[in-house]
Write a protein that holds these residues in place. Structure first.
Motif, mmCIF file in Angstrom:
data_model
loop_
_atom_site.group_PDB
_atom_site.id
_atom_site.type_symbol
_atom_site.label_atom_id
_atom_site.label_comp_id
_atom_site.label_asym_id
_atom_site.label_seq_id
_atom_site.Cartn_x
_atom_site.Cartn_y
_atom_site.Cartn_z
ATOM 1 N N TYR A 398 6.723 3.022 3.682
ATOM 2 C CA TYR A 398 8.058 2.492 4.205
ATOM 3 C C TYR A 398 7.971 3.066 5.581
ATOM 4 O O TYR A 398 8.323 2.432 6.705
ATOM 5 N N GLN A 399 7.680 4.286 5.646
ATOM 6 C CA GLN A 399 8.028 4.903 7.169
ATOM 7 C C GLN A 399 6.712 4.410 7.911
ATOM 8 O O GLN A 399 6.904 4.157 9.391
ATOM 9 N N LEU A 400 5.653 4.331 7.474
ATOM 10 C CA LEU A 400 4.577 3.665 8.530
ATOM 11 C C LEU A 400 4.670 2.188 8.881
ATOM 12 O O LEU A 400 4.591 2.055 10.030
ATOM 13 N N VAL A 401 5.182 1.702 7.880
ATOM 14 C CA VAL A 401 5.607 0.083 8.242
ATOM 15 C C VAL A 401 6.871 0.014 9.217
ATOM 16 O O VAL A 401 6.662 -0.765 10.157
ATOM 17 N N SER A 402 7.770 0.863 9.202
ATOM 18 C CA SER A 402 8.880 0.814 10.051
ATOM 19 C C SER A 402 8.342 1.197 11.460
ATOM 20 O O SER A 402 8.899 0.784 12.239
ATOM 21 N N ALA A 403 7.520 2.370 11.424
ATOM 22 C CA ALA A 403 7.060 2.655 12.749
ATOM 23 C C ALA A 403 6.124 1.685 13.355
ATOM 24 O O ALA A 403 6.467 1.300 14.701
ATOM 25 N N LYS A 404 5.589 0.925 12.641
ATOM 26 C CA LYS A 404 4.683 -0.261 13.164
ATOM 27 C C LYS A 404 5.595 -1.516 13.801
ATOM 28 O O LYS A 404 5.228 -2.053 14.591
ATOM 29 N N ASN A 405 6.410 -2.148 12.461
ATOM 30 C CA ASN A 405 6.982 -3.248 12.850
ATOM 31 C C ASN A 405 8.616 -3.062 12.855
ATOM 32 O O ASN A 405 9.283 -3.365 11.804
ATOM 33 N N LEU A 408 11.130 -6.069 11.975
ATOM 34 C CA LEU A 408 11.198 -6.641 10.554
ATOM 35 C C LEU A 408 12.504 -6.238 9.947
ATOM 36 O O LEU A 408 12.873 -5.085 9.959
ATOM 37 N N ALA A 409 13.063 -6.952 9.070
ATOM 38 C CA ALA A 409 14.416 -6.839 8.273
ATOM 39 C C ALA A 409 13.959 -5.919 7.125
ATOM 40 O O ALA A 409 12.806 -5.699 6.863
ATOM 41 N N GLU A 410 14.948 -4.912 7.179
ATOM 42 C CA GLU A 410 14.706 -3.920 6.095
ATOM 43 C C GLU A 410 14.101 -4.365 4.671
ATOM 44 O O GLU A 410 13.207 -3.732 4.089
ATOM 45 N N ALA A 411 14.875 -5.537 4.115
ATOM 46 C CA ALA A 411 14.073 -5.763 2.903
ATOM 47 C C ALA A 411 12.893 -6.340 3.114
ATOM 48 O O ALA A 411 12.013 -6.019 2.112
ATOM 49 N N GLU A 412 12.211 -6.814 4.361
ATOM 50 C CA GLU A 412 10.970 -7.180 4.184
ATOM 51 C C GLU A 412 9.874 -5.936 4.321
ATOM 52 O O GLU A 412 8.933 -5.892 3.924
ATOM 53 N N ARG A 413 10.644 -5.258 5.180
ATOM 54 C CA ARG A 413 9.653 -3.812 5.487
ATOM 55 C C ARG A 413 9.485 -3.142 3.778
ATOM 56 O O ARG A 413 8.742 -2.381 3.504
ATOM 57 N N ARG A 414 10.702 -3.006 3.151
ATOM 58 C CA ARG A 414 10.602 -2.703 1.653
ATOM 59 C C ARG A 414 9.552 -3.265 0.789
ATOM 60 O O ARG A 414 8.745 -2.590 -0.028
ATOM 61 N N GLU A 415 9.390 -4.657 1.021
ATOM 62 C CA GLU A 415 8.631 -5.504 0.285
ATOM 63 C C GLU A 415 7.003 -5.173 0.645
ATOM 64 O O GLU A 415 6.110 -4.739 -0.199
ATOM 65 N N ILE A 416 6.839 -4.916 1.919
ATOM 66 C CA ILE A 416 5.413 -4.653 2.475
ATOM 67 C C ILE A 416 5.194 -3.360 1.902
ATOM 68 O O ILE A 416 3.976 -2.801 1.498
ATOM 69 N N ALA A 417 6.089 -2.270 1.902
ATOM 70 C CA ALA A 417 5.824 -0.979 1.679
ATOM 71 C C ALA A 417 5.465 -0.905 0.187
ATOM 72 O O ALA A 417 4.633 0.014 -0.219
ATOM 73 N N HIS A 418 6.254 -1.670 -0.529
ATOM 74 C CA HIS A 418 5.892 -1.589 -1.953
ATOM 75 C C HIS A 418 4.390 -2.088 -2.012
ATOM 76 O O HIS A 418 3.627 -1.492 -3.044
ATOM 77 N N ILE A 419 3.882 -3.144 -1.669
ATOM 78 C CA ILE A 419 2.590 -3.753 -1.738
ATOM 79 C C ILE A 419 1.373 -2.686 -1.034
ATOM 80 O O ILE A 419 0.417 -2.625 -1.794
ATOM 81 N N VAL A 420 1.654 -2.226 -0.017
ATOM 82 C CA VAL A 420 0.746 -1.214 0.500
ATOM 83 C C VAL A 420 0.832 0.162 0.037
ATOM 84 O O VAL A 420 -0.223 0.616 -0.305
ATOM 85 N N GLY A 421 2.015 0.679 -0.417
ATOM 86 C CA GLY A 421 2.066 1.882 -1.095
ATOM 87 C C GLY A 421 1.400 2.084 -2.435
ATOM 88 O O GLY A 421 0.544 2.757 -2.637
ATOM 89 N N ILE A 422 1.887 0.924 -3.283
ATOM 90 C CA ILE A 422 1.073 0.948 -4.773
ATOM 91 C C ILE A 422 -0.428 0.605 -4.412
ATOM 92 O O ILE A 422 -1.330 1.451 -5.090
ATOM 93 N N GLY A 423 -0.750 -0.374 -3.608
ATOM 94 C CA GLY A 423 -1.849 -0.783 -3.382
ATOM 95 C C GLY A 423 -2.870 0.461 -2.998
ATOM 96 O O GLY A 423 -3.959 0.778 -3.195
#
Ligand code: ARG
Length: 572
Positions: A398-405, A408-423
């Motif tokens: 989430y920290q990485l995604v937030s720094a990069k984008n 983006l809305a908070e909810a979308e960043r959380r969603e991306i963070a889930h897929i990226v983090g678990i992946g």
């Protein structure tokens, strides 16, 4: 049939027609360097040795017999007798559109034993590897069309449940919600163990609980059942978070074999396979002789009648053969249990519990290490809880995604963070050769460069952005043309997907698929740099061909990652 199988079939036939023994095989491998062609056949040397013939002469004979004119442009004899095969570019291009169609395999029934935590404690990182690797192999086997039966061989029986139930009974007497008392299984286990060690009266009651449990006392069983349910629920939360395909239906716990254990022992006895040693029933097998001549026995029944881990595994093998009718049984279990499985398999064969037609394969894996090279622990030296680890992965992503984008809305960043983090967590495990220990590193696994999940997810998202931009352009229709060398290299790589799936299914080594996807993404990047797609001066039929290559790459990345249990994103 994939290219490798096709070449193998044709060249093995030619090798035999040239006089080589019937057991000879062409041994086809993809070439490691373009100057060696696309594939190499390495089997001529061994056959020539058997025939006492000059290998280059035999190679020439093989070429006389071989019919590759429809697929190969050139085949040359190299070095001591290798065959270097250069495939026809037109043939590759024509084969590409059907790339994602899988080879047809003879479907087998394959039992996969994985995850299998002990329910007395909370699932910890030690079970992570079994869960992640096992699930990836299960997905690959199902994708190939096999009938896969998942078996979560959870540890839900044994003496430690005595103290857990005794402690639980005490807490119950004080009132309160059971699921609350067991909310933290780790603490619960520790408290029970402390009481067990410090308080002889409690230890005595614990032993009574074991006896009651084993004799089927209904009250005791009910309490145990509640404990198991809650513990299993904890596992399921982790499976869900991880995107692992195990469900309650896949649980075939150790206790499920209880009624069969006495029969296992008596059958082994009747077959003359057991010897009494210090009151215990043991199998002494010559296969497990040590250097000093002594034999490491497999203990089947303890003094006093108790059964062991091995007894249950023998019952499970018999069940997997007789009831599940397995052709193969794969065990994703820590390499430290190797001796156990070798002994159990050997005894099962001797006893006729496992017919020769059923293959038993210990898919061993090494230990997960911290960056200090020691087994992975918390900073204070405790075992790392799976739930905490997964939460941290997502927070870091989430920290990485937030720094990069940041836009983006908070909810979308959380969603991306889930897929990226678990992946990232899954991929870092899957991409290492499973048999070795592997070092867990947050920095490496979450990097957008190198052989990581974020890199592949990013490559996928990048291709999607090409399609978004292409939206308005005239796209045209065209067959695929492989004009530039980077285009041809990408095409060939795409066509090798099936070969990789085949090897992962056979060997249970998902890192082959990871390496393949990483190389595929690399080939795509090289192609994209050398071959413009959307530039205005690109003729429409070439643009159409290149868009198809991009589409095939995206499809292959997505399919490959989904087989690893990892998601993709349209943008990131
Ligand atoms: N519960 C065991 C452990 O945590 C793993 C079981 C593996 N499967 C088996 N059939 N023995 O070590």
């Amino acid at each position: 049939m994939n290219i490798r199988q096709l070449l193998d079939q044709r060249l093995t036939a030619a090798l035999q027609a040239a006089g080589a023994p019937v057991a000879s095989s062409a041994i086809i491998k993809p070439s490691t360097r373009p100057e060696f062609g696309d594939y190499q056949a390495n089997g001529v040397m061994a056959a020539a040795k058997q025939l006492k013939m000059n290998p280059r002469e035999l190679a020439a004979k093989v070429l006389e017999q071989a019919d590759l004119s429809d697929i190969a442009e050139q085949v040359e004899i190299a070095g001591p007798g290798f065959l270097n095969i250069h495939l026809k570019t037109d043939w590759l291009a024509a084969a590409l559109p059907t790339n994602t169609q899988l080879d047809v395999v003879e479907p087998q029934t394959i039992v996969v034993d994985y995850s299998s935590p002990n329910l007395a404690k909370e699932m910890h990182v030690g079970h992570l590897r079994s869960t992640i690797i096992g699930d990836a192999v299960v997905r690959v086997l199902e994708f190939q069309g096999h009938h896969v039966i998942r078996q979560n061989h959870v540890g839900d029986w044994g003496t430690q449940f005595g103290m857990l139930l005794a402690h639980l009974a005490d807490l119950q007497a004080q009132g309160g919600e059971l699921s609350m008392q067991l909310a933290d299984l780790e603490t619960f286990y520790r408290e029970s163990k402390q009481r067990f060690d410090a308080d002889p009266a409690f230890a005595e009651r614990s032993r009574e609980y074991v006896v009651k449990l084993q004799s089927g006392d209904p009250e005791c069983l009910a309490l145990w059942q509640q404990f198991i349910n809650i513990s299993l629920h904890h596992c399921e939360v982790a499976y869900q978070e991880l995107g692992v395909s195990l469900t309650r239906q896949d649980v075939m716990a150790e206790s499920a074999y209880n009624d069969d254990l006495a029969k296992v022992v008596s059958d082994l006895q009747a077959a003359g396979l057991l010897t009494e040693s210090e009151g215990a029933q043991c199998a002494f097998m010559d296969e497990f002789k040590n250097k000093d001549g002594s034999i490491t026995p497999l203990i089947i029944q303890k003094t006093g009648g108790g059964y062991l881990y091995a007894t249950t595994d023998l019952a499970a093998i018999r069940y997997r053969s007789r009831v599940l009718q397995a052709d193969r049984v794969l065990y994703f279990v820590d390499v430290r249990q190797s001796l156990h499985f070798q002994q159990v398999y050997t005894l099962a064969r001797k006893a006729g519990f496992a017919p020769a037609s059923m293959s038993l394969e210990h898919m061993a894996f090494g230990t997960m290490l911290g960056e200090d090279g020691k087994p992975f622990k918390t900073r204070t030296g405790g075992t790392v809880k799976l739930a905490d680890l997964l939460a941290e992965a997502q927070e870091r992503a989430y920290q990485l995604v937030s720094a990069k984008n940041p836009e983006l809305a908070e909810a979308e960043r959380r969603e991306i963070a889930h897929i990226v983090g678990i992946g990232a967590v899954k991929y870092s495990d899957l991409s290492k050769n499973r048999t070795s220990d592997y070092v867990f590193s947050w920095e490496l696994m979450l990097s957008f460069e190198g052989n990581t999940a974020p890199y592949l997810q990013y490559a996928y998202a990048r291709i999607q952005s090409i399609f978004r931009k292409a939206g308005n352009l005239e796209q045209g229709q065209s067959s695929i043309q492989l004009l530039e060398s980077s285009e041809r290299a990408l095409g060939l790589k795409l066509l090798q997907f099936n070969e990789i799936i085949d090897s992962v299914g056979r060997e249970g080594q998902p890192h082959h698929l990871c390496n393949y996807l990483y190389e595929l993404a690399g080939h795509f990047m090289a192609f994209y740099e050398a071959c413009p797609i959307l530039r205005e001066d690109v003729p429409t039929e070439i643009r159409a061909s290149r868009l198809q290559l991009a589409q095939l790459t995206a499809d292959t990345l997505k399919t490959g990652l989904s087989l690893l249990g990892i998601g993709v994103l349209e943008r990131m």
